[in-house]
Design a protein around this motif. Structure first.
Motif, mmCIF file in Angstrom:
data_model
loop_
_atom_site.group_PDB
_atom_site.id
_atom_site.type_symbol
_atom_site.label_atom_id
_atom_site.label_comp_id
_atom_site.label_asym_id
_atom_site.label_seq_id
_atom_site.Cartn_x
_atom_site.Cartn_y
_atom_site.Cartn_z
ATOM 1 N N PHE A 24 3.885 -3.355 14.946
ATOM 2 C CA PHE A 24 5.200 -3.335 15.586
ATOM 3 C C PHE A 24 6.196 -2.526 14.755
ATOM 4 N N LEU A 25 6.242 -2.791 13.451
ATOM 5 C CA LEU A 25 7.199 -2.093 12.583
ATOM 6 C C LEU A 25 6.966 -0.582 12.596
ATOM 7 N N ILE A 26 5.722 -0.183 12.604
ATOM 8 C CA ILE A 26 5.386 1.243 12.574
ATOM 9 C C ILE A 26 5.837 1.934 13.862
ATOM 10 N N PHE A 27 5.515 1.344 15.005
ATOM 11 C CA PHE A 27 5.789 2.014 16.272
ATOM 12 C C PHE A 27 7.238 1.873 16.727
ATOM 13 N N VAL A 28 7.852 0.729 16.500
ATOM 14 C CA VAL A 28 9.206 0.529 16.992
ATOM 15 C C VAL A 28 10.252 1.045 16.004
ATOM 16 N N LEU A 29 10.055 0.779 14.717
ATOM 17 C CA LEU A 29 11.026 1.237 13.721
ATOM 18 C C LEU A 29 10.707 2.630 13.198
ATOM 19 N N ARG A 30 9.537 3.142 13.560
ATOM 20 C CA ARG A 30 9.104 4.491 13.186
ATOM 21 C C ARG A 30 9.093 4.688 11.663
ATOM 22 N N ILE A 31 8.460 3.744 10.987
ATOM 23 C CA ILE A 31 8.289 3.866 9.541
ATOM 24 C C ILE A 31 6.821 4.168 9.269
ATOM 25 N N SER A 32 6.506 4.573 8.060
ATOM 26 C CA SER A 32 5.121 4.910 7.727
ATOM 27 C C SER A 32 4.266 3.643 7.689
ATOM 28 N N PHE A 33 2.962 3.853 7.760
ATOM 29 C CA PHE A 33 2.039 2.718 7.739
ATOM 30 C C PHE A 33 2.178 1.925 6.439
ATOM 31 N N ILE A 34 2.243 2.626 5.320
ATOM 32 C CA ILE A 34 2.349 1.947 4.030
ATOM 33 C C ILE A 34 3.669 1.179 3.937
ATOM 34 N N GLU A 35 4.757 1.737 4.462
ATOM 35 C CA GLU A 35 6.031 1.005 4.475
ATOM 36 C C GLU A 35 5.928 -0.243 5.353
ATOM 37 N N GLY A 36 5.276 -0.112 6.511
ATOM 38 C CA GLY A 36 5.087 -1.264 7.395
ATOM 39 C C GLY A 36 4.297 -2.369 6.726
ATOM 40 N N VAL A 37 3.238 -1.977 6.021
ATOM 41 C CA VAL A 37 2.439 -2.958 5.282
ATOM 42 C C VAL A 37 3.293 -3.622 4.199
ATOM 43 N N ALA A 38 4.096 -2.833 3.506
ATOM 44 C CA ALA A 38 4.934 -3.387 2.435
ATOM 45 C C ALA A 38 5.929 -4.413 2.976
ATOM 46 N N TYR A 39 6.623 -4.077 4.060
ATOM 47 C CA TYR A 39 7.580 -5.020 4.650
ATOM 48 C C TYR A 39 6.872 -6.297 5.105
ATOM 49 N N TYR A 61 -5.719 -7.147 -4.683
ATOM 50 C CA TYR A 61 -5.612 -6.107 -5.713
ATOM 51 C C TYR A 61 -6.399 -4.866 -5.299
ATOM 52 N N ILE A 62 -7.631 -5.069 -4.852
ATOM 53 C CA ILE A 62 -8.472 -3.935 -4.448
ATOM 54 C C ILE A 62 -7.879 -3.248 -3.224
ATOM 55 N N GLY A 63 -7.401 -4.040 -2.249
ATOM 56 C CA GLY A 63 -6.801 -3.468 -1.047
ATOM 57 C C GLY A 63 -5.571 -2.634 -1.348
ATOM 58 N N THR A 64 -4.716 -3.136 -2.229
ATOM 59 C CA THR A 64 -3.514 -2.390 -2.597
ATOM 60 C C THR A 64 -3.884 -1.107 -3.328
ATOM 61 N N HIS A 65 -4.871 -1.191 -4.207
ATOM 62 C CA HIS A 65 -5.333 0.005 -4.919
ATOM 63 C C HIS A 65 -5.871 1.043 -3.918
ATOM 64 N N LEU A 66 -6.666 0.603 -2.942
ATOM 65 C CA LEU A 66 -7.195 1.527 -1.935
ATOM 66 C C LEU A 66 -6.075 2.141 -1.102
ATOM 67 N N GLN A 67 -5.068 1.326 -0.804
ATOM 68 C CA GLN A 67 -3.940 1.808 -0.004
ATOM 69 C C GLN A 67 -3.290 3.018 -0.660
ATOM 70 N N TYR A 68 -3.108 2.962 -1.949
ATOM 71 C CA TYR A 68 -2.434 4.064 -2.634
ATOM 72 C C TYR A 68 -3.380 5.174 -3.066
ATOM 73 N N SER A 69 -4.641 4.841 -3.321
ATOM 74 C CA SER A 69 -5.565 5.897 -3.741
ATOM 75 C C SER A 69 -6.099 6.701 -2.554
ATOM 76 N N LYS A 70 -6.280 6.062 -1.405
ATOM 77 C CA LYS A 70 -6.833 6.744 -0.231
ATOM 78 C C LYS A 70 -5.756 7.333 0.666
ATOM 79 N N GLY A 71 -4.565 6.772 0.653
ATOM 80 C CA GLY A 71 -3.476 7.299 1.473
ATOM 81 C C GLY A 71 -3.307 6.579 2.796
ATOM 82 N N GLY A 72 -2.161 6.832 3.418
ATOM 83 C CA GLY A 72 -1.770 6.132 4.633
ATOM 84 C C GLY A 72 -2.691 6.359 5.815
#
Length: 135
Positions: free
Chosen positions: A48-63, A102-113
């Protein structure tokens, strides 16, 4: 210290129309009613945050992660007060959750949005198939 400097760096001002902010609050409220009943609504809020607020996937996950940290803590305290919880199971699940996060967050930043978005879409599809054929 260094941690608080990084934390402050991570905070940013997001300019979103007031109507969309109100809508985001209403959707989060409704999704968390579902989350309180059976959990697992994080991907829905993120989408919802990604499509309605038009933020990046990583930002949506962070919020979603930040808001659910508060919600899940309150839910956990309530359940610990009202239910009997085997400590061995609690410890096992907590260790798995911390390592997985921890592994998921590491993958999020190492692999990209884009990679994370495709992985999340695959997980949502697989969960949907599971629910349709083995409810």
């Amino acid at each position: 210290g260094e941690f608080f400097g990084k934390l402050q760096h991570g905070l940013a001002e997001l300019r979103i129309a007031k109507k969309r902010l109100i809508l985001a609050g209403i959707v989060a409220f409704l999704l968390n009613i579902l989350n309180g009943m059976f959990g697992g609504t994080g991907l829905l809020l993120t989408t919802f945050l990604i499509f309605v607020l038009r933020i990046s996937f990583i930002e949506g996950v962070a919020y979603t992660m930040i808001s659910y940290a508060v919600v899940n803590t309150l839910q956990a305290v309530y359940l610990l007060v009202t239910e009997e919880v085997p400590l061995e199971l609690l410890f096992s699940v907590m260790v798995g959750a911390v390592l997985g996060s921890y592994i998921g967050t590491h993958l999020q930043y190492s692999k990209g949005g884009l990679w994370v978005k495709k992985a999340a879409a695959l997980v949502m599809i697989l969960i949907g198939i599971k629910m349709l054929f083995n409810f």
